[in-house]
Design an enzyme around this catalytic site. Structure first.
Site, PDB file in Angstrom:
ATOM      1  N   ASP A 269       0.965  -1.473   0.481  1.00  0.00           N
ATOM      2  CA  ASP A 269      -0.222   0.404  -0.259  1.00  0.00           C
ATOM      3  C   ASP A 269       0.682   1.508  -0.347  1.00  0.00           C
ATOM      4  O   ASP A 269       1.613   1.660   0.886  1.00  0.00           O
ATOM      5  CB  ASP A 269      -1.123  -0.324   1.332  1.00  0.00           C
ATOM      6  CG  ASP A 269      -1.608   1.428   1.117  1.00  0.00           C
ATOM      7  OD1 ASP A 269      -2.157   1.792   0.115  1.00  0.00           O
ATOM      8  OD2 ASP A 269      -2.679   0.653   2.039  1.00  0.00           O
ATOM      9  N   HIS A 367      -9.464  -0.743  -7.750  1.00  0.00           N
ATOM     10  CA  HIS A 367      -9.119   0.817  -7.115  1.00  0.00           C
ATOM     11  C   HIS A 367      -8.307   1.120  -8.213  1.00  0.00           C
ATOM     12  O   HIS A 367      -7.748   2.321  -8.347  1.00  0.00           O
ATOM     13  CB  HIS A 367      -8.659  -0.349  -5.571  1.00  0.00           C
ATOM     14  CG  HIS A 367      -7.743   0.842  -5.571  1.00  0.00           C
ATOM     15  ND1 HIS A 367      -9.554   1.924  -4.917  1.00  0.00           N
ATOM     16  CD2 HIS A 367      -6.974   1.787  -4.811  1.00  0.00           C
ATOM     17  CE1 HIS A 367      -8.865   2.422  -4.179  1.00  0.00           C
ATOM     18  NE2 HIS A 367      -7.070   2.453  -4.216  1.00  0.00           N
TER      19      HIS A 367
END
Length: 458
Positions: A269, A367
């Site tokens: 991330d 995403h």
């Protein structure tokens, strides 16, 4: 996860303090740039740039605006030697200091610490402008002492007596309700208008909003808790605690080499975060006087807080290949789907790539596709989010996820349009629940002898 619409701090501490925030006219000494100031005298403590570890929260643009994570970098500057204990031990974190005073508040651009305490307070009826001024002076004086590794001058409880400052930062923000209570309604920024309702929001008002927001970061949990407890006791009679939350990120030195962190979904991330040195960075993060921005907020920012629960039981029930399609990246190394052999996390995403059957390699609702800059008009935020795990919720599922924090020059052009886009089309949204929210005006920093919020209150 992707961070293409948000920003993350990765510069060395020293260069940021020397040159000011990138793209902001070289405002030297900006508190909140990636720096901790000049090196202290011998024995006075170590600046944070001498350490190795992870930095700045590299969160997805949203996990409905964001999933937790951190971008790793070498905190050492050229010629610096990382202090350490016995051979092979992690670098010493305790002596690292981040000065409280400066043109910008600390805790915005500095590398993300391992621990955070978030809290909001409501101003007491009758406290008014004078009570607010007194409290902000007291809080600023205490935050400066604790950041320097000194004991609090009142209500010192010795909880962190044996620790150094551990890169402690204390950042203050003002909620919309504060301005009416303090007789400052004519100075409330237009950008503090309430955030709109987003699809699937399940917000608990008792765990969001508030008149005064406090973000306390440190590389030691006791140091952060100690600071919050002291500030809470100093506020007694003037402001009452409304809500509190604790979060964590990867501890500096936890990995054998600097690398991008993972969130509670197990995803790498923080990939592709824009950097503070990039053109236009400061204009997207920090406020400038003019238009409907009040002069007192120039050099400050707006902060959006969201408590975002991750539906981990549902997520972990998905096969890994399904998880990868939701995100658009391989889980093992972060390489984008559809990339050629040998691709790595930093390989550019090819949104036109096709699989063997002719379908999109990166699905339409992945995403990273929905979060791409082209899909959001270039909207940008600087995020310093932290993971949280608070046991089980009333439904028996993990009460865990992200304490999302995003600094920006104008939430009407940053968080709001991005979150609208994600709520409509991001496949990741099925695994998230926004449970609390807050919006705060973050004033500029305080000079030596001054206090945060002085340009508003005086």
């Amino acid at each position: 996860m992707e961070s293409t619409n948000s920003t993350n701090s990765t510069r060395s501490a020293e260069s940021a303090r020397d040159n000011g925030a990138a793209g902001n006219g070289g405002n030297a000494g900006a508190a909140g740039s990636d720096t901790v100031g000049a090196a202290p005298a011998a024995g006075a403590g170590l600046t944070r740039r001498t350490l190795l570890g992870t930095a700045g929260a590299g969160l997805v643009v949203g996990v409905g605006a964001g999933a937790a994570g951190a971008v790793a970098l070498d905190r050492s500057g050229p010629g610096d030697a990382a202090p350490s204990g016995p051979e092979g031990a992690a670098p010493a974190l305790g002596p690292a200091r981040v000065p409280f005073h400066g043109e910008r508040q600390a805790g915005i651009l500095e590398p993300q610490q391992a621990r955070v305490q978030l809290a909001a307070f409501d101003l007491a009826d009758g406290a008014g402008r004078d009570g607010l001024r007194s409290l902000l002076r007291r809080w600023s004086r205490t935050a400066a002492r604790l950041a320097a590794g000194e004991p609090a001058d009142e209500f010192e409880n010795q909880v962190a007596l044996d620790a150094g400052p551990c890169s402690l930062t204390v950042t203050f923000g003002f909620g919309a309700g504060l301005f009416d209570k303090a007789g400052l309604a004519d100075r409330r920024p237009a950008g503090l208008e309430p955030l709109p309702a987003f699809p699937a929001d399940a917000l608990d008002p008792a765990r969001g909003d508030g008149d005064l927001f406090v973000q306390i970061g440190a590389d030691d949990a006791l140091v952060a808790v100690h600071a919050l407890r002291v500030l809470q006791r100093q506020a007694a009679g003037t402001a009452a605690l409304r809500w509190q939350a604790s979060g964590f990120a990867r501890t500096p030195g936890a990995t054998p080499r600097p690398m991008t962190g993972r969130n509670l979904m197990g995803q790498i991330d923080g990939t592709n975060n824009p950097k503070p040195g990039e053109e236009g960075f400061a204009a997207k993060v920090f406020c400038a006087a003019g238009g409907d921005q009040p002069a007192w907020l120039a050099g400050g920012s707006f902060l959006v807080f969201r408590r975002i629960r991750m539906l981990l039981d549902n997520w972990e029930a998905l096969p890994v290949d399904r998880q990868e399609r939701v995100i658009g990246r391989r889980k093992t190394d972060g390489a984008p789907l559809g990339a050629p052999a040998g691709a790595v996390e930093s390989t550019p995403v090819d949104l036109g790539a096709q699989g063997p059957d002719g379908s999109l390699a990166v699905p339409a609702d992945a995403h990273i596709r929905v979060a791409a800059p082209a899909a959001n008009g270039g909207a940008a935020m600087l995020r310093r989010g932290f993971s949280y795990h608070d046991g089980l919720s009333s439904d028996g599922a993990p009460d865990a996820g992200l304490l999302f924090l995003a600094f920006q020059a104008d939430p009407r052009k940053g968080f709001t349009p991005v979150q609208r886009k994600l709520a409509r089309g991001d496949g990741l949204s099925r695994f998230l629940r926004h449970e609390a929210s807050g919006l705060y005006a973050v004033p500029p920093g305080a000079p030596e002898g001054g206090y945060v919020g002085q340009s508003l209150v005086d």
